[in-house]
Scaffold this motif. Structure first.
Motif, PDB file in Angstrom:
ATOM      1  N   GLU A 187      24.367  43.326  13.670  1.00 29.63           N
ATOM      2  CA  GLU A 187      25.191  43.293  14.883  1.00 29.63           C
ATOM      3  C   GLU A 187      25.377  41.838  15.290  1.00 29.63           C
ATOM      4  O   GLU A 187      24.621  40.966  14.855  1.00 29.63           O
ATOM      5  CB  GLU A 187      24.482  44.052  16.002  1.00 29.63           C
ATOM      6  CG  GLU A 187      24.442  45.546  15.729  1.00 29.63           C
ATOM      7  CD  GLU A 187      23.772  46.320  16.851  1.00 29.63           C
ATOM      8  OE1 GLU A 187      23.098  45.687  17.701  1.00 29.63           O
ATOM      9  OE2 GLU A 187      23.926  47.550  16.868  1.00 29.63           O
ATOM     10  N   ASP A 201      30.557  43.527  13.619  1.00 28.61           N
ATOM     11  CA  ASP A 201      29.312  43.473  12.855  1.00 28.61           C
ATOM     12  C   ASP A 201      29.573  42.581  11.646  1.00 28.61           C
ATOM     13  O   ASP A 201      30.718  42.515  11.167  1.00 28.61           O
ATOM     14  CB  ASP A 201      28.913  44.864  12.342  1.00 28.61           C
ATOM     15  CG  ASP A 201      28.236  45.694  13.419  1.00 28.61           C
ATOM     16  OD1 ASP A 201      28.135  45.225  14.570  1.00 28.61           O
ATOM     17  OD2 ASP A 201      27.830  46.832  13.098  1.00 28.61           O
ATOM     18  N   VAL A 202      28.527  41.910  11.151  1.00 25.44           N
ATOM     19  CA  VAL A 202      28.712  41.135   9.921  1.00 25.44           C
ATOM     20  C   VAL A 202      27.882  41.754   8.801  1.00 25.44           C
ATOM     21  O   VAL A 202      26.832  42.344   9.030  1.00 25.44           O
ATOM     22  CB  VAL A 202      28.356  39.635  10.087  1.00 25.44           C
ATOM     23  CG1 VAL A 202      29.274  38.958  11.063  1.00 25.44           C
ATOM     24  CG2 VAL A 202      26.916  39.434  10.484  1.00 25.44           C
ATOM     25  N   VAL A 203      28.410  41.624   7.571  1.00 24.13           N
ATOM     26  CA  VAL A 203      27.642  41.999   6.382  1.00 24.13           C
ATOM     27  C   VAL A 203      27.526  40.758   5.516  1.00 24.13           C
ATOM     28  O   VAL A 203      28.425  39.912   5.504  1.00 24.13           O
ATOM     29  CB  VAL A 203      28.285  43.167   5.589  1.00 24.13           C
ATOM     30  CG1 VAL A 203      28.272  44.442   6.404  1.00 24.13           C
ATOM     31  CG2 VAL A 203      29.707  42.844   5.130  1.00 24.13           C
ATOM     32  N   ARG A 204      26.387  40.645   4.808  1.00 23.60           N
ATOM     33  CA  ARG A 204      26.139  39.469   3.992  1.00 23.60           C
ATOM     34  C   ARG A 204      26.136  39.925   2.538  1.00 23.60           C
ATOM     35  O   ARG A 204      25.293  40.731   2.138  1.00 23.60           O
ATOM     36  CB  ARG A 204      24.780  38.897   4.383  1.00 23.60           C
ATOM     37  CG  ARG A 204      24.578  37.468   3.999  1.00 23.60           C
ATOM     38  CD  ARG A 204      23.322  36.914   4.612  1.00 23.60           C
ATOM     39  NE  ARG A 204      22.177  37.794   4.422  1.00 23.60           N
ATOM     40  CZ  ARG A 204      21.015  37.641   5.031  1.00 23.60           C
ATOM     41  NH1 ARG A 204      20.839  36.672   5.888  1.00 23.60           N
ATOM     42  NH2 ARG A 204      20.014  38.461   4.797  1.00 23.60           N
ATOM     43  N   ILE A 261      34.200  45.020  10.660  1.00 24.91           N
ATOM     44  CA  ILE A 261      33.193  44.440   9.767  1.00 24.91           C
ATOM     45  C   ILE A 261      33.734  43.120   9.207  1.00 24.91           C
ATOM     46  O   ILE A 261      34.823  43.076   8.621  1.00 24.91           O
ATOM     47  CB  ILE A 261      32.884  45.385   8.582  1.00 24.91           C
ATOM     48  CG1 ILE A 261      32.522  46.788   9.052  1.00 24.91           C
ATOM     49  CG2 ILE A 261      31.780  44.771   7.703  1.00 24.91           C
ATOM     50  CD1 ILE A 261      31.168  46.938   9.646  1.00 24.91           C
ATOM     51  N   LEU A 304      21.249  44.135   5.468  1.00 25.18           N
ATOM     52  CA  LEU A 304      22.489  43.568   4.929  1.00 25.18           C
ATOM     53  C   LEU A 304      23.624  43.612   5.949  1.00 25.18           C
ATOM     54  O   LEU A 304      24.639  42.965   5.785  1.00 25.18           O
ATOM     55  CB  LEU A 304      22.907  44.326   3.659  1.00 25.18           C
ATOM     56  CG  LEU A 304      21.889  44.255   2.515  1.00 25.18           C
ATOM     57  CD1 LEU A 304      22.255  45.220   1.404  1.00 25.18           C
ATOM     58  CD2 LEU A 304      21.787  42.836   1.972  1.00 25.18           C
ATOM     59  N   ARG A 305      23.430  44.431   6.973  1.00 27.75           N
ATOM     60  CA  ARG A 305      24.446  44.539   8.023  1.00 27.75           C
ATOM     61  C   ARG A 305      23.812  44.175   9.354  1.00 27.75           C
ATOM     62  O   ARG A 305      22.693  44.614   9.634  1.00 27.75           O
ATOM     63  CB  ARG A 305      24.995  45.972   8.066  1.00 27.75           C
ATOM     64  CG  ARG A 305      25.998  46.191   9.181  1.00 27.75           C
ATOM     65  CD  ARG A 305      26.614  47.568   9.099  1.00 27.75           C
ATOM     66  NE  ARG A 305      27.444  47.819  10.259  1.00 27.75           N
ATOM     67  CZ  ARG A 305      28.350  48.771  10.333  1.00 27.75           C
ATOM     68  NH1 ARG A 305      28.537  49.588   9.307  1.00 27.75           N
ATOM     69  NH2 ARG A 305      29.056  48.938  11.419  1.00 27.75           N
ATOM     70  N   ALA A 352      32.866  40.291   6.492  1.00 27.36           N
ATOM     71  CA  ALA A 352      32.031  40.047   5.302  1.00 27.36           C
ATOM     72  C   ALA A 352      31.844  38.548   5.106  1.00 27.36           C
ATOM     73  O   ALA A 352      32.817  37.793   5.059  1.00 27.36           O
ATOM     74  CB  ALA A 352      32.674  40.664   4.071  1.00 27.36           C
ATOM     75  N   ALA A 359      35.194  46.152   4.542  1.00 21.97           N
ATOM     76  CA  ALA A 359      35.195  45.129   5.590  1.00 21.97           C
ATOM     77  C   ALA A 359      36.667  44.830   5.871  1.00 21.97           C
ATOM     78  O   ALA A 359      37.483  44.823   4.951  1.00 21.97           O
ATOM     79  CB  ALA A 359      34.469  43.874   5.115  1.00 21.97           C
TER      80      ALA A 359
END
Ligand code: PRP
Ligand code: MG
Length: 233
Positions: free
Chosen positions: A57, A64-67, A19, A54-55, A21, A82
């Protein structure tokens, strides 16, 4: 612009993706070309401002990215939710998490943490520089407390999360400690910068434990960013 394909620095696969972030807002815009050059392209929902996801691919099944909010990037990485993140040096200074390692200065999001006061106070009796007890509005309580304590001043902190520039004008505080980039927000609100506490850029950060347990996977991502930086220099 060179776009690295994931295969060029292949990340060893395991069951779950790493992950990354990313902070919402200005830094995210500045980071987008670098992410692209590092071969990380979030799915189409990522740029859809209406999306409540918010998550996301990415083109790489390993990432994966999270914002999240810029202050929360450091917290997600410190807690290991993350493994990697992009985070301003201001946030790292504020929290000083021992769990975070910041291997790369990404050279984006340049600004400074500064003290500001209402214009034209310098010669006056209520000049904050003459007060032994000073009230400071800021979203950086630790940085602010440390800065004034090191100068023998006991600062009372008014903790705000935005629009700090209003605080002296509306008598919440004598001073503010906030980020300054172009200086236009200070000017528009009748304030002037009196001291720079620190210069700020964004860093690539990683969780130290994750780096120890998955050195190849996380090392490969650090290397992708390092290569992207070198080719954008
Ligand atoms: C940031 C910062 C300053 C301003 C500095 O605020 O807190 O207010 O930008 O930029 P400038 O020197 O170019 O004017 P932001 O717009 O992120 O809003 P917020 O403080 O309300 O979160
Ligand atoms: Mg602001």
């Amino acid at each position: 612009m060179t776009v690295l394909s994931p295969a060029q620095t292949a990340i060893p696969e395991t069951d779950s993706p790493l992950i990354l972030a990313l902070p919402k807002g200005r830094i995210l815009k500045a980071a987008a070309p670098l992410l692209h050059m590092a071969g990380i392209v979030p799915g189409p929902d990522f740029n859809d401002e209406k999306s409540r996801l918010l998550r996301f691919e990415t083109n790489d099944p390993n990432i994966d990215v999270v914002r999240v909010r810029s202050f929360d990037v450091a917290t997600f990485v410190a807690f290991g939710g993350a493994q990697i993140g992009i985070c301003g040096a201001d946030v790292l200074m504020e929290f000083d998490y021992p769990e975070i390692y910041a291997p790369l200065d990404l050279g984006i999001g340049g600004c400074r943490i500064s003290i500001a006061q209402p214009r034209d106070r310098s010669g006056q009796e209520d000049n904050p520089n003459r007060l032994s007890q000073v009230r400071v509005a800021t979203k950086y309580p630790s940085i602010t407390r440390r800065h004034f304590a090191a100068r023998g001043i006991n600062a009372s902190i008014v903790h705000l999360h935005g629009a700090m520039e209003l605080a002296p004008v509306l008598d919440l505080s004598h001073l503010i400690v906030d980020l300054v980039d172009t200086g236009s927000t200070l000017r528009a609100n009748g304030l002037e910068e009196t001291h720079t506490i620190a210069h700020v850029t964004s860093r690539l950060i990683v969780n130290r434990t994750a780096l120890k347990t998955q050195p190849e996977r996380i090392g490969a991502i650090i290397n992708r960013f390092r290569t992207a930086l070198a080719s954008s220099a």
